[in-house]
Design an enzyme around this catalytic site. Sequence first.
Site, PDB file in Angstrom:
ATOM      1  N   GLY A 197       0.847  -1.185   0.000  1.00  0.00           N
ATOM      2  CA  GLY A 197       0.000   0.000   0.000  1.00  0.00           C
ATOM      3  C   GLY A 197       0.882   1.234   0.000  1.00  0.00           C
ATOM      4  O   GLY A 197       2.091   1.147   0.184  1.00  0.00           O
ATOM      5  N   PRO A 199       2.837   4.690   0.884  1.00  0.00           N
ATOM      6  CA  PRO A 199       3.594   5.032   2.089  1.00  0.00           C
ATOM      7  C   PRO A 199       2.698   5.723   3.118  1.00  0.00           C
ATOM      8  O   PRO A 199       1.853   6.537   2.742  1.00  0.00           O
ATOM      9  CB  PRO A 199       4.648   6.007   1.586  1.00  0.00           C
ATOM     10  CG  PRO A 199       4.706   5.845   0.122  1.00  0.00           C
ATOM     11  CD  PRO A 199       3.400   5.285  -0.326  1.00  0.00           C
ATOM     12  N   LYS A 203       1.504   0.222   7.293  1.00  0.00           N
ATOM     13  CA  LYS A 203       1.993  -1.156   7.125  1.00  0.00           C
ATOM     14  C   LYS A 203       2.905  -1.559   8.273  1.00  0.00           C
ATOM     15  O   LYS A 203       2.733  -2.620   8.882  1.00  0.00           O
ATOM     16  CB  LYS A 203       2.755  -1.284   5.796  1.00  0.00           C
ATOM     17  CG  LYS A 203       1.885  -1.003   4.595  1.00  0.00           C
ATOM     18  CD  LYS A 203       2.654  -1.131   3.304  1.00  0.00           C
ATOM     19  CE  LYS A 203       3.724  -0.091   3.134  1.00  0.00           C
ATOM     20  NZ  LYS A 203       3.203   1.289   3.032  1.00  0.00           N
ATOM     21  N   THR A 204       3.850  -0.693   8.584  1.00  0.00           N
ATOM     22  CA  THR A 204       4.775  -0.992   9.679  1.00  0.00           C
ATOM     23  C   THR A 204       4.000  -1.123  10.989  1.00  0.00           C
ATOM     24  O   THR A 204       4.235  -2.028  11.781  1.00  0.00           O
ATOM     25  CB  THR A 204       5.823   0.120   9.779  1.00  0.00           C
ATOM     26  OG1 THR A 204       6.388   0.331   8.482  1.00  0.00           O
ATOM     27  CG2 THR A 204       6.920  -0.244  10.734  1.00  0.00           C
ATOM     28  N   HIS A 419     -16.517  12.197 -12.849  1.00  0.00           N
ATOM     29  CA  HIS A 419     -15.772  11.350 -13.781  1.00  0.00           C
ATOM     30  C   HIS A 419     -16.006   9.864 -13.456  1.00  0.00           C
ATOM     31  O   HIS A 419     -16.413   9.088 -14.317  1.00  0.00           O
ATOM     32  CB  HIS A 419     -14.281  11.700 -13.683  1.00  0.00           C
ATOM     33  CG  HIS A 419     -13.391  10.912 -14.581  1.00  0.00           C
ATOM     34  ND1 HIS A 419     -12.797  11.427 -15.691  1.00  0.00           N
ATOM     35  CD2 HIS A 419     -13.000   9.612 -14.536  1.00  0.00           C
ATOM     36  CE1 HIS A 419     -12.069  10.504 -16.294  1.00  0.00           C
ATOM     37  NE2 HIS A 419     -12.179   9.383 -15.600  1.00  0.00           N
ATOM     38  N   GLU A 420     -15.811   9.523 -12.204  1.00  0.00           N
ATOM     39  CA  GLU A 420     -15.978   8.121 -11.823  1.00  0.00           C
ATOM     40  C   GLU A 420     -17.433   7.692 -11.905  1.00  0.00           C
ATOM     41  O   GLU A 420     -17.739   6.585 -12.344  1.00  0.00           O
ATOM     42  CB  GLU A 420     -15.427   7.870 -10.414  1.00  0.00           C
ATOM     43  CG  GLU A 420     -13.931   8.109 -10.267  1.00  0.00           C
ATOM     44  CD  GLU A 420     -13.079   7.327 -11.261  1.00  0.00           C
ATOM     45  OE1 GLU A 420     -13.475   6.216 -11.662  1.00  0.00           O
ATOM     46  OE2 GLU A 420     -12.017   7.847 -11.659  1.00  0.00           O
TER      47      GLU A 420
HETATM   48  P1  ADP Z   1       3.961   2.689   6.330  1.00  0.00           P
HETATM   49  O1  ADP Z   1       4.846   1.663   6.965  1.00  0.00           O
HETATM   50  O2  ADP Z   1       2.782   2.094   5.621  1.00  0.00           O
HETATM   51  O3  ADP Z   1       4.679   3.648   5.464  1.00  0.00           O
HETATM   52  P2  ADP Z   1       3.626   3.484   9.038  1.00  0.00           P
HETATM   53  O4  ADP Z   1       3.093   2.236   9.612  1.00  0.00           O
HETATM   54  O5  ADP Z   1       5.060   3.742   9.250  1.00  0.00           O
HETATM   55  O6  ADP Z   1       3.312   3.546   7.492  1.00  0.00           O
HETATM   56  O7  ADP Z   1       2.758   4.690   9.560  1.00  0.00           O
HETATM   57  C1  ADP Z   1       3.325   5.863  10.059  1.00  0.00           C
HETATM   58  C2  ADP Z   1       2.510   6.440  11.183  1.00  0.00           C
HETATM   59  O8  ADP Z   1       1.239   6.865  10.716  1.00  0.00           O
HETATM   60  C3  ADP Z   1       2.195   5.443  12.270  1.00  0.00           C
HETATM   61  O9  ADP Z   1       3.204   5.403  13.215  1.00  0.00           O
HETATM   62  C4  ADP Z   1       0.897   5.961  12.844  1.00  0.00           C
HETATM   63  O10 ADP Z   1       1.126   6.960  13.792  1.00  0.00           O
HETATM   64  C5  ADP Z   1       0.239   6.601  11.661  1.00  0.00           C
HETATM   65  N1  ADP Z   1      -0.746   5.689  11.047  1.00  0.00           N
HETATM   66  C6  ADP Z   1      -0.683   5.187   9.803  1.00  0.00           C
HETATM   67  N2  ADP Z   1      -1.755   4.413   9.536  1.00  0.00           N
HETATM   68  C7  ADP Z   1      -2.502   4.410  10.660  1.00  0.00           C
HETATM   69  C8  ADP Z   1      -3.742   3.777  11.018  1.00  0.00           C
HETATM   70  N3  ADP Z   1      -4.401   2.995  10.161  1.00  0.00           N
HETATM   71  N4  ADP Z   1      -4.223   3.986  12.259  1.00  0.00           N
HETATM   72  C9  ADP Z   1      -3.558   4.770  13.121  1.00  0.00           C
HETATM   73  N5  ADP Z   1      -2.390   5.384  12.849  1.00  0.00           N
HETATM   74  C10 ADP Z   1      -1.858   5.229  11.636  1.00  0.00           C
HETATM   75 ZN    ZN Z   2     -11.404   7.513 -15.870  1.00  0.00          ZN
HETATM   76 MG    MG Z   3       6.861   1.562   6.819  1.00  0.00          MG
END
Ligand code: ADP
Ligand code: ZN
Ligand code: MG
Length: 602
Positions: A197, A199, A203-204, A419-420
């Site tokens: 997904g 950035p 995900k982390t 559009h959509e």
């Molecule tokens: P990615 O790894 O996808 O780039 P991160 O997991 O590092 O994103 O997200 C960065 C920060 O954004 C997290 O530490 C959190 O504070 C916030 N965050 C991102 N997504 C969420 C979510 N779904 N719910 C709550 N906080 C989120």
């Molecule tokens: Zn289109």
């Molecule tokens: Mg990350």
Amino acid sequence: MPLKKNIRQLLFWFLAFTLFVAVYQNLKGVERERQIPYSEFKAKLRDKQITKVSVSQDLIKGELKEGDKSVVFKTIPMSDPKLIEDLEASGVTNFSAEADRSWIATLLLNIGWIVVFIFLWWFLFMRQAQMGGKQAMSFGKSKAKQQDLKKQKVTFKDVAGCDETKEELKDIVDYLKNPKKYQTLGGELPKGVLLYGAPGTGKTLLARAVAGEAGVPFFTASGSEFVEMFVGVGASRVRDLFERAKKSAPAIIFLDELDAVGRSRFAGIGGGHDEREQTLNQMLVELDGFESKEGIILIGATNRPDVLDTALLRPGRFDRRINVPVPDIKGRLEILTVHAKKVKLTVDTDLSVIARHTPGFTGADLANIVNEAAIIAAKKEQKSVDLKDLEEAIEKNIAGPQRKSRIISESEKRVVAYHEAGHTLVAKSLPGCDPVHKVTIIPRGPALGYTLQMPLEDKYLTSRTEIMNRLCVLLGGRAAEEIAIGEITTGAHDDLAKVTNYAQKMVLEFGMSDKIGQLSLKKEDSEVFLGRDIMRQAGYSNETARIVDEEIKRIVTECYVKTKDALNKNRKALDAMAARLIETEVIEAVEIDSIMAANAAA
Ligand code: ADP
Ligand code: ZN
Ligand code: MG
């Protein structure tokens, strides 16, 4: 960092201690050992004042009487063959020889200074190594960090607005909590899960939440750590990481930014990157080398699943792929609620207003906004954060350089919605189109929104009508903009490229144009080569080429007329659908049907 501090302290005490010992020994020597000339030694020997002697190559030590005190002395010996005779003559019974002071003895004597030197060197070197960002001392060791679970436990509660993703990850948590249950049944669990997904979508965070929920050790390493300057280092780090995890199974290994290592091996002209390739190969070996029965689950994360090597995605490796979407309006509200708990909000703050004003924002953006708002409020010396601060934070965020392209203004949102809605409506109103699954105006990748159509069954043959309908659906976006907004935008350029491509194929390959007839005019060059267009020669006359162009144009124009017609007939539904999209950003199949039914064409 406590570790670094410890080392420094240790170092300090060690230095202090050695220095102390060195100084002490010197002082002691000065105080207690009296150095006397050899002549004096001989004289005293003759006077029978020497009681004890120990001889070595370049030093004579012993004790001499001084009054009734006994004093330790030393003297530098000279070549004296009669020494032993003299010693015997003087009645010293207590004499011995010492082994030559070898280089080892010298070394030992000076050990204090050598240690000091070594430590000094080590100290400087380490510091330099750290400043350079590379720990030269621990090349092959994995830098993977094992997260301390008790310290900061992240759970699913901390991750908001992606319920479907969480639902999929719950199986894994359940398995890690209770591996026996699955092992006895002999079921195979996925070894690897790939979270993908944009950035900042969390995900982390999700990976850490899985570990937190399951309560197992969590080893994280980032893909870029494996790509080092020296070939082979990354591979050995991978080996090390898996070994460590296996020792503490059940455990989770989390490979963040997997695309740094896992890029397709054959991408790019001019060969690959040796180190990366070795690391990737080692990773594949490790992936195949353990069974999910061992209680290790691998979680990978990437923003670019499209560039990953297909070998990584094969069954038995990262065989489950889970999308972590950019949140919709409901998800954004949930995320805002989670983060707003960390700051002091004014009581009547309606976060749904903020959720509505932040299409395209990811979780990280929203967390940032709440934080920014708190700073703004603090600057104004307010007691709590209110709606105005949050709005100001949004503005600040939108104006920020890197977000600009992704975040959509209210007026753009209207255009995208129409559009959509146009795509969807055409797909619903023409017979034989693939059913629309979902339509959204949440941007994803380069697209500002999309209409997700899925065929009911696998198809190998497509009829002319079906292709024409598909063209109409593609043109639906542009047509809706023209009809409802009265202005066309660049948003349709991707649709138009597809339309052109299809129309070309109809004429050149499929023999679906009456004027050209049943001819395939395409040359066999489906391989992608540099300079393909230069090489391509039309296998037909200029006259035919003109007709081909005309036919393509005719097909597209025909479709466009048909599309506008369909939209005009369903104008009410179009408006309703666009309005609903602006409100909720996502419409699922069921609701699409009900909107269509409620606004049926007259
Ligand atoms: P990615 O790894 O996808 O780039 P991160 O997991 O590092 O994103 O997200 C960065 C920060 O954004 C997290 O530490 C959190 O504070 C916030 N965050 C991102 N997504 C969420 C979510 N779904 N719910 C709550 N906080 C989120
Ligand atoms: Zn289109
Ligand atoms: Mg990350």
